[in-house]
Design a protein around this motif. Structure first.
Motif, PDB file in Angstrom:
ATOM      1  N   ARG A  64       0.817  -1.219   0.000  1.00  0.00           N
ATOM      2  CA  ARG A  64       0.000   0.000   0.000  1.00  0.00           C
ATOM      3  C   ARG A  64       0.846   1.262   0.000  1.00  0.00           C
ATOM      4  O   ARG A  64       0.378   2.331  -0.376  1.00  0.00           O
ATOM      5  N   THR A  65       2.084   1.140   0.458  1.00  0.00           N
ATOM      6  CA  THR A  65       2.923   2.331   0.658  1.00  0.00           C
ATOM      7  C   THR A  65       3.762   2.693  -0.559  1.00  0.00           C
ATOM      8  O   THR A  65       3.861   3.864  -0.942  1.00  0.00           O
ATOM      9  N   LEU A  66       4.384   1.693  -1.171  1.00  0.00           N
ATOM     10  CA  LEU A  66       5.276   1.960  -2.308  1.00  0.00           C
ATOM     11  C   LEU A  66       4.519   2.636  -3.452  1.00  0.00           C
ATOM     12  O   LEU A  66       3.423   2.224  -3.819  1.00  0.00           O
ATOM     13  N   GLY A  67       5.130   3.672  -3.995  1.00  0.00           N
ATOM     14  CA  GLY A  67       4.542   4.351  -5.139  1.00  0.00           C
ATOM     15  C   GLY A  67       3.570   5.447  -4.783  1.00  0.00           C
ATOM     16  O   GLY A  67       3.044   6.130  -5.664  1.00  0.00           O
ATOM     17  N   ARG A  68       3.308   5.653  -3.486  1.00  0.00           N
ATOM     18  CA  ARG A  68       2.353   6.686  -3.082  1.00  0.00           C
ATOM     19  C   ARG A  68       3.038   7.945  -2.550  1.00  0.00           C
ATOM     20  O   ARG A  68       2.379   8.826  -2.031  1.00  0.00           O
ATOM     21  N   GLY A  69       4.327   8.004  -2.679  1.00  0.00           N
ATOM     22  CA  GLY A  69       5.071   9.159  -2.200  1.00  0.00           C
ATOM     23  C   GLY A  69       6.550   8.914  -2.415  1.00  0.00           C
ATOM     24  O   GLY A  69       6.950   7.954  -3.081  1.00  0.00           O
ATOM     25  N   PRO A  70       7.382   9.795  -1.865  1.00  0.00           N
ATOM     26  CA  PRO A  70       8.834   9.600  -2.003  1.00  0.00           C
ATOM     27  C   PRO A  70       9.258   8.241  -1.459  1.00  0.00           C
ATOM     28  O   PRO A  70       8.800   7.814  -0.398  1.00  0.00           O
ATOM     29  N   VAL A  71      10.124   7.555  -2.176  1.00  0.00           N
ATOM     30  CA  VAL A  71      10.594   6.235  -1.766  1.00  0.00           C
ATOM     31  C   VAL A  71      11.809   6.402  -0.861  1.00  0.00           C
ATOM     32  O   VAL A  71      12.743   7.135  -1.194  1.00  0.00           O
ATOM     33  N   GLY A  72      11.781   5.716   0.288  1.00  0.00           N
ATOM     34  CA  GLY A  72      12.877   5.801   1.232  1.00  0.00           C
ATOM     35  C   GLY A  72      13.539   4.463   1.448  1.00  0.00           C
ATOM     36  O   GLY A  72      13.079   3.420   0.946  1.00  0.00           O
ATOM     37  N   VAL A  73      14.617   4.465   2.227  1.00  0.00           N
ATOM     38  CA  VAL A  73      15.434   3.266   2.399  1.00  0.00           C
ATOM     39  C   VAL A  73      14.670   2.135   3.088  1.00  0.00           C
ATOM     40  O   VAL A  73      14.854   0.959   2.750  1.00  0.00           O
ATOM     41  N   TYR A  74      13.799   2.463   4.044  1.00  0.00           N
ATOM     42  CA  TYR A  74      13.085   1.394   4.734  1.00  0.00           C
ATOM     43  C   TYR A  74      12.038   0.752   3.828  1.00  0.00           C
ATOM     44  O   TYR A  74      11.794  -0.455   3.905  1.00  0.00           O
ATOM     45  N   GLN A  75      11.444   1.554   2.966  1.00  0.00           N
ATOM     46  CA  GLN A  75      10.484   0.996   2.016  1.00  0.00           C
ATOM     47  C   GLN A  75      11.169   0.018   1.063  1.00  0.00           C
ATOM     48  O   GLN A  75      10.629  -1.057   0.777  1.00  0.00           O
ATOM     49  N   VAL A  76      12.340   0.398   0.579  1.00  0.00           N
ATOM     50  CA  VAL A  76      13.063  -0.484  -0.342  1.00  0.00           C
ATOM     51  C   VAL A  76      13.483  -1.775   0.361  1.00  0.00           C
ATOM     52  O   VAL A  76      13.333  -2.879  -0.178  1.00  0.00           O
ATOM     53  N   GLN A  77      13.995  -1.647   1.584  1.00  0.00           N
ATOM     54  CA  GLN A  77      14.383  -2.841   2.328  1.00  0.00           C
ATOM     55  C   GLN A  77      13.181  -3.737   2.627  1.00  0.00           C
ATOM     56  O   GLN A  77      13.294  -4.967   2.606  1.00  0.00           O
ATOM     57  N   ALA A  78      12.044  -3.115   2.889  1.00  0.00           N
ATOM     58  CA  ALA A  78      10.831  -3.904   3.140  1.00  0.00           C
ATOM     59  C   ALA A  78      10.402  -4.645   1.875  1.00  0.00           C
ATOM     60  O   ALA A  78       9.962  -5.804   1.940  1.00  0.00           O
ATOM     61  N   ALA A  79      10.541  -3.996   0.735  1.00  0.00           N
ATOM     62  CA  ALA A  79      10.192  -4.662  -0.529  1.00  0.00           C
ATOM     63  C   ALA A  79      11.100  -5.866  -0.769  1.00  0.00           C
ATOM     64  O   ALA A  79      10.654  -6.923  -1.237  1.00  0.00           O
ATOM     65  N   ILE A  80      12.379  -5.723  -0.436  1.00  0.00           N
ATOM     66  CA  ILE A  80      13.315  -6.849  -0.568  1.00  0.00           C
ATOM     67  C   ILE A  80      12.917  -7.974   0.381  1.00  0.00           C
ATOM     68  O   ILE A  80      12.878  -9.153  -0.008  1.00  0.00           O
ATOM     69  N   ALA A  81      12.599  -7.619   1.627  1.00  0.00           N
ATOM     70  CA  ALA A  81      12.197  -8.634   2.607  1.00  0.00           C
ATOM     71  C   ALA A  81      10.938  -9.352   2.168  1.00  0.00           C
ATOM     72  O   ALA A  81      10.794 -10.570   2.362  1.00  0.00           O
ATOM     73  N   ALA A  82      10.008  -8.618   1.551  1.00  0.00           N
ATOM     74  CA  ALA A  82       8.765  -9.242   1.079  1.00  0.00           C
ATOM     75  C   ALA A  82       9.044 -10.258  -0.023  1.00  0.00           C
ATOM     76  O   ALA A  82       8.422 -11.333  -0.062  1.00  0.00           O
ATOM     77  N   LEU A  83       9.973  -9.953  -0.915  1.00  0.00           N
ATOM     78  CA  LEU A  83      10.325 -10.903  -1.977  1.00  0.00           C
ATOM     79  C   LEU A  83      10.917 -12.186  -1.393  1.00  0.00           C
ATOM     80  O   LEU A  83      10.630 -13.290  -1.867  1.00  0.00           O
ATOM     81  N   HIS A  84      11.738 -12.050  -0.354  1.00  0.00           N
ATOM     82  CA  HIS A  84      12.282 -13.237   0.316  1.00  0.00           C
ATOM     83  C   HIS A  84      11.165 -14.051   0.973  1.00  0.00           C
ATOM     84  O   HIS A  84      11.091 -15.277   0.830  1.00  0.00           O
ATOM     85  N   ASP A  85      10.287 -13.356   1.692  1.00  0.00           N
ATOM     86  CA  ASP A  85       9.290 -14.052   2.499  1.00  0.00           C
ATOM     87  C   ASP A  85       8.204 -14.718   1.672  1.00  0.00           C
ATOM     88  O   ASP A  85       7.629 -15.727   2.091  1.00  0.00           O
ATOM     89  N   GLU A  86       7.917 -14.150   0.527  1.00  0.00           N
ATOM     90  CA  GLU A  86       6.827 -14.686  -0.285  1.00  0.00           C
ATOM     91  C   GLU A  86       7.295 -15.753  -1.263  1.00  0.00           C
ATOM     92  O   GLU A  86       6.476 -16.394  -1.936  1.00  0.00           O
ATOM     93  N   ALA A  87       8.607 -15.986  -1.340  1.00  0.00           N
ATOM     94  CA  ALA A  87       9.137 -17.030  -2.227  1.00  0.00           C
ATOM     95  C   ALA A  87       9.060 -18.400  -1.545  1.00  0.00           C
ATOM     96  O   ALA A  87       9.337 -18.505  -0.346  1.00  0.00           O
TER      97      ALA A  87
END
Length: 413
Positions: free
Chosen positions: A282-305
């Motif tokens: 819900r957060t990504l793409g709705r405003g300025p992208v920050g370091v925690y958002q990017v790290q969370a996106a990476i963690a989500a890719l790990h967890d959902e695989a």
């Protein structure tokens, strides 16, 4: 009767609110924080036997106020301070929660207290210690135990933090608009540091200190409730949830380290993964992208695989490139090397590691040698891999990590 765990859950969210009431009313953050700690000790002693009062927060405010009064009466400037208190203190202590009164529960000072604890005049270790005391409600002894340092050492950190705040002349309240963003960044960084120490302890016999990780998540949730539209606050919460979801699978029966590739993903917390993934989605793409958002996106890719082999390493490598643009650091390069090695092979990963080999920030860390050893092993160079595993083992103060690295070296003999 109230058990210790239930009592802790009740008390901790109240701590910054009670502290906020006192500091707004009386000033002197250091004395107010000490008074709140004494009120918490009194509650821990009385409530299990006598029951939880109808207004727990009002009770804590009243007891802490009495502690302050006792303290100031014993000082040389007793008369002046008593006159000041008489003017500012409610006529009746019970009026703290009385009809028509501005009830303490109407205002949540959690973020304001966090801003004060994370003042730029305070060193990072002291920021962490003071945050855990003033916002988390942990005693100095509990914090010292979690960080495996003597209680006296931790007490000095807390004292130095409060002295630094007083010397800086900081007033209670949110920072000016011009410095708000930077102060919030420091708050999030402190919460991230607390979580990291809980998720992977830097020293000691246990790989993890779950209490610290849980407290970091709780406090981040509190900040998120107060700043629901901030993308980086949401990103940090998502990152912590997605990371902590793997906690149960990270150690074996004897407390030994189990790496991500070797973990039984059936033991991952799917509810936490779903919450974290939905939040970052819900957060990504709705405003300025920050370091925690990017790290969370990476963690989500790990967890959902479903497995390491089916992980979308191409996208993870691309996200690390984004992270390098946002906040370049040798730690980012270290993790990027692993992702790139899964896409382009271990040799390419080793080339990336060479770019940070001389970085002074990595000289005291064991992680560069550990990652290099892993990539050398995959590249078919067992002798070199064994040497770097041993170097890494000698540099870490975490016994589970040390045992893991020594075992990896022994397998290559």
């Amino acid at each position: 009767m109230t058990g210790p765990a239930a009592l802790g859950e009740l008390l901790r969210p109240l701590v910054p609110r009670v502290l906020g009431v006192l500091v707004r009313r009386y000033g002197q953050f250091d004395a107010c924080e000490d008074a709140v700690q004494e009120a918490l000790i009194a509650a821990s002693a009385q409530w299990p036997a006598e029951g939880v009062p109808d207004n727990p927060q009002g009770w804590l405010v009243t007891v802490a106020t009495r502690r302050l009064t006792d303290l100031w009466r014993s000082e040389s400037a007793r008369r002046r301070r008593e006159e000041s208190l008489a003017l500012r203190e409610p006529a009746d202590a019970a009026a703290v929660a009385g009809p028509g009164e501005d009830r303490p529960s109407d205002r949540d000072d959690t973020l304001t207290v966090l801003f004060l604890c994370c003042h730029p005049a305070v060193s990072p270790p002291s920021q962490v210690a003071l945050t855990l005391r003033a916002v988390g409600g942990l005693t100095t002894a509990q914090i010292a135990k979690a960080f495996l340092v003597p209680e006296a050492t931790m007490a000095r950190r807390v004292t130095r933090a409060k002295e630094s705040i007083a010397a800086a002349g900081s007033s209670f309240g949110e920072p000016a608009a011009a410095e708000y963003t930077e102060r919030l960044r420091v708050v999030l960084q402190v919460l991230y540091l607390i979580f990291n120490e809980g998720y992977t302890a830097t020293s000691g016999t246990d790989l993890q200190v779950p209490e610290l990780a849980h407290e970091a998540i709780r406090l981040t949730r509190a900040v998120r409730a107060l700043r629901p539209d901030d993308g980086e606050v949401a990103g940090l919460l998502a990152l912590l949830l997605l990371t902590d979801a793997r906690r149960e699978a990270r150690t074996g029966p004897g407390g030994e380290l189990v790496t991500l590739a070797e973990q039984d993903r059936e033991h991952w917390d799917r509810a936490m993964i779903a919450e974290g993934a939905a939040l970052i989605g819900r957060t990504l793409g709705r405003g300025p992208v920050g370091v925690y958002q990017v790290q969370a996106a990476i963690a989500a890719l790990h967890d959902e695989a479903p497995s390491t082999e089916t992980t979308d390493w191409v996208q993870i490598a691309q996200l690390y490139e984004v992270l390098q643009e946002l906040a370049p650091s040798p730690v980012v390069t270290l993790n990027q090397a692993i992702a790139v090695s899964m896409v382009d092979g271990p040799t390419r990963g080793l080339e990336l590691l060479d770019t940070i080999a001389g970085d002074s920030r990595m000289r005291q860390s064991h992680r560069l040698d550990a990652v290099r050893a892993h990539l050398l092993e995959r590249a078919g160079d067992p002798a070199a891999a064994r040497e770097h595993y041993r170097r890494a083992a000698a540099r870490t103060a975490s016994e589970p990590e040390q045992r893991y690295l020594e075992n990896r070296a022994a397998r290559l003999d």
